[in-house]
Motif scaffolding. Structure first.
Motif, mmCIF file in Angstrom:
data_model
loop_
_atom_site.group_PDB
_atom_site.id
_atom_site.type_symbol
_atom_site.label_atom_id
_atom_site.label_comp_id
_atom_site.label_asym_id
_atom_site.label_seq_id
_atom_site.Cartn_x
_atom_site.Cartn_y
_atom_site.Cartn_z
ATOM 1 N N LEU A 234 0.812 -1.221 0.000
ATOM 2 C CA LEU A 234 0.000 0.000 0.000
ATOM 3 C C LEU A 234 0.842 1.266 0.000
ATOM 4 O O LEU A 234 0.387 2.316 -0.459
ATOM 5 N N GLY A 235 2.036 1.182 0.531
ATOM 6 C CA GLY A 235 2.883 2.357 0.644
ATOM 7 C C GLY A 235 3.023 2.772 2.096
ATOM 8 O O GLY A 235 2.057 2.750 2.871
ATOM 9 N N ALA A 236 4.238 3.150 2.474
ATOM 10 C CA ALA A 236 4.528 3.436 3.877
ATOM 11 C C ALA A 236 3.771 4.663 4.380
ATOM 12 O O ALA A 236 3.295 4.689 5.510
ATOM 13 N N TRP A 237 3.655 5.701 3.548
ATOM 14 C CA TRP A 237 2.966 6.920 3.994
ATOM 15 C C TRP A 237 1.488 6.649 4.262
ATOM 16 O O TRP A 237 0.943 7.058 5.288
ATOM 17 N N ARG A 238 0.835 5.953 3.337
ATOM 18 C CA ARG A 238 -0.580 5.635 3.523
ATOM 19 C C ARG A 238 -0.797 4.792 4.771
ATOM 20 O O ARG A 238 -1.739 5.006 5.536
ATOM 21 N N CYS A 239 0.069 3.809 4.965
ATOM 22 C CA CYS A 239 -0.100 2.908 6.104
ATOM 23 C C CYS A 239 0.161 3.643 7.422
ATOM 24 O O CYS A 239 -0.528 3.406 8.417
ATOM 25 N N THR A 240 1.139 4.543 7.424
ATOM 26 C CA THR A 240 1.411 5.332 8.623
ATOM 27 C C THR A 240 0.229 6.230 8.960
ATOM 28 O O THR A 240 -0.196 6.332 10.122
ATOM 29 N N LEU A 241 -0.323 6.898 7.944
ATOM 30 C CA LEU A 241 -1.461 7.786 8.174
ATOM 31 C C LEU A 241 -2.671 6.992 8.673
ATOM 32 O O LEU A 241 -3.390 7.426 9.586
ATOM 33 N N ALA A 242 -2.894 5.824 8.079
ATOM 34 C CA ALA A 242 -3.991 4.974 8.539
ATOM 35 C C ALA A 242 -3.766 4.522 9.977
ATOM 36 O O ALA A 242 -4.712 4.456 10.784
ATOM 37 N N GLY A 243 -2.519 4.236 10.315
ATOM 38 C CA GLY A 243 -2.202 3.841 11.684
ATOM 39 C C GLY A 243 -2.483 4.957 12.680
ATOM 40 O O GLY A 243 -3.012 4.719 13.770
ATOM 41 N N LEU A 244 -2.124 6.184 12.320
ATOM 42 C CA LEU A 244 -2.423 7.326 13.188
ATOM 43 C C LEU A 244 -3.938 7.480 13.369
ATOM 44 O O LEU A 244 -4.420 7.781 14.471
ATOM 45 N N GLY A 245 -4.682 7.279 12.276
ATOM 46 C CA GLY A 245 -6.146 7.346 12.371
ATOM 47 C C GLY A 245 -6.700 6.294 13.321
ATOM 48 O O GLY A 245 -7.623 6.573 14.108
#
Length: 404
Positions: free
Chosen positions: A79-90
């Protein structure tokens, strides 16, 4: 043919503001871990939790990471590290707010599951973001610095929590950490172009390619080494407050302050490990040195014939020198990854190894020290600590022979 954009070119210099934001995401994860221990008495009285329910609320993080961290790393690579990080923060925000509003064990546990998903998504993804914002010659240094996120965050949580918990405001603590996470998520979204070098794979979904990094032997050796280290580390850190209160009659606040101070040494050790790696020391040398010192320190801590000052000094040395092992392990990912999108899966494997040690530490040590009766005999943990140290040292020697 159009020329590549600047965002897709390799970093010529390290983007330290971008690195700082990524490490801040990790520190936030650690706040979600560290907020729980000092708040447990309030949670028990407010929600009427049993000891068994408290155990599940505390252990759900390590349980989930033990089960799915490596798989989450593969998902992040796709998915991509940025997307996964943002989803994790959410997920952390939603879990934190749900927990703040919870009125029962079921809702609180559901909130911790959400927080656990967010934790795994962030911890396996951020290293890829950091590598993408690092100059090639500083990638190992940056990942070694990243390894300090957990002790830094836990220390901050242990030090700051009493300010709110003394008034019984555990829900305010939950909401405050969720608000800080929201600020970090907005900041990460605002800097989305900054992390454009870490894109999801444009190729068709290829699990074989994404998983080829973790199908090497050396990452599993490092993960197992991390497990044996984690058993010793979490044994000492879990039972240090209990020992200080029950055996030495200290107040809970004083015990928490001592524990926070000792854990902070682990963050200092991670910085030390980063410096040594940058100076050219081999990662396997740091792994071996860490297991030797951690083993000796753990044995000293559980030797009841030593004075308290010596045992406290052993706690400090365990954390200080032990901190170089996570730095050496996590910084090996860029070298072991065959493509950049495999970094997340390797980080997931290392995280799984660490959390396996955390998961088994408490029940294993409890069984060992109470095997001869109901009263704990802490010196009975000595053989276990020695076995973990020797096993970890052997794995470090094997890693050295494999070129690490």
């Amino acid at each position: 043919m159009p020329s590549p954009s600047a965002s897709t070119l390799p970093q010529r210099s390290t983007d330290w503001p971008g690195i700082a934001l990524g490490i801040a995401c990790g520190i936030l994860v650690a706040l979600y871990v560290g907020k729980m221990p000092p708040a447990l008495p309030l949670l028990q009285s407010d929600l009427g939790l049993s000891l068994r329910e408290v155990g599940w609320v505390v252990s759900v993080f390590s349980t989930m990471a033990t089960l799915v961290a490596a798989c989450m790393g593969l998902v992040s690579g796709r998915l991509g590290a940025w997307r996964c990080t943002l989803a994790g923060l959410g997920a952390l925000i939603c879990g934190g707010l749900l927990g703040a509003a919870s009125g029962s064990y079921t809702v609180l546990l559901a909130s911790r599951v959400l927080e656990g998903v967010g934790q795994i998504a962030i911890v396996v993804s951020v290293p890829a973001l950091l590598v993408g914002r690092s100059a090639p010659h500083q990638a190992r240094l940056v990942l070694a610095l990243w390894s300090a996120y957990m002790p830094l965050g836990i220390s901050l949580a242990l030090l700051a929590s009493p300010l709110l918990l003394n008034g019984g405001h555990w829900r305010l603590l939950w909401s405050t950490i969720a608000a800080l996470t929201a600020v970090c998520a907005v900041w990460l979204w605002h800097w989305r172009q900054r992390y454009a070098t870490v894109r999801p794979s444009a190729q068709a979904l290829d699990w074989h390619r994404l998983s080829s990094g973790v199908r090497q032997l050396l990452p599993w050796v490092l993960a197992a080494s991390f497990t044996f280290y984690a058993i010793q580390f979490f044994t000492v850190m879990t039972f240090l407050p209990t020992w200080a209160v029950q055996e030495r009659g200290l107040s809970l606040q004083t015990a928490s302050m001592i524990t926070a101070g000792v854990i902070f040494f682990n963050a200092v050790g991670s910085v030390l490990g980063a410096s040594l790696l940058q100076r050219g020391l081999r990662g396997s040398s740091l792994v071996m040195a860490a297991h030797i010192v951690v083993g000796l320190s753990a044995c000293a801590i559980f030797s009841d014939w030593l004075p308290d000052v010596a045992r406290l000094a052993a706690c400090a040395s365990l954390n200080l020198i032990g901190g170089i092992l996570p730095a050496a392990t996590l910084s090996a990912a860029p070298r072991l990854a065959r493509t950049p999108d495999q970094i997340a899966s390797l980080q997931g494997l290392f995280l799984q190894g660490s959390n396996l040690g955390q998961f088994v530490a408490a029940p294993l040590v409890t069984w060992v020290v109470t095997a001869s009766g109901t009263v704990p005999v802490w010196s009975h943990a000595l053989p276990l600590m020695a076995v973990c140290a020797l096993a970890g040292l052997g794995l470090g020697i094997f890693a050295r022979k494999r070129g690490l």
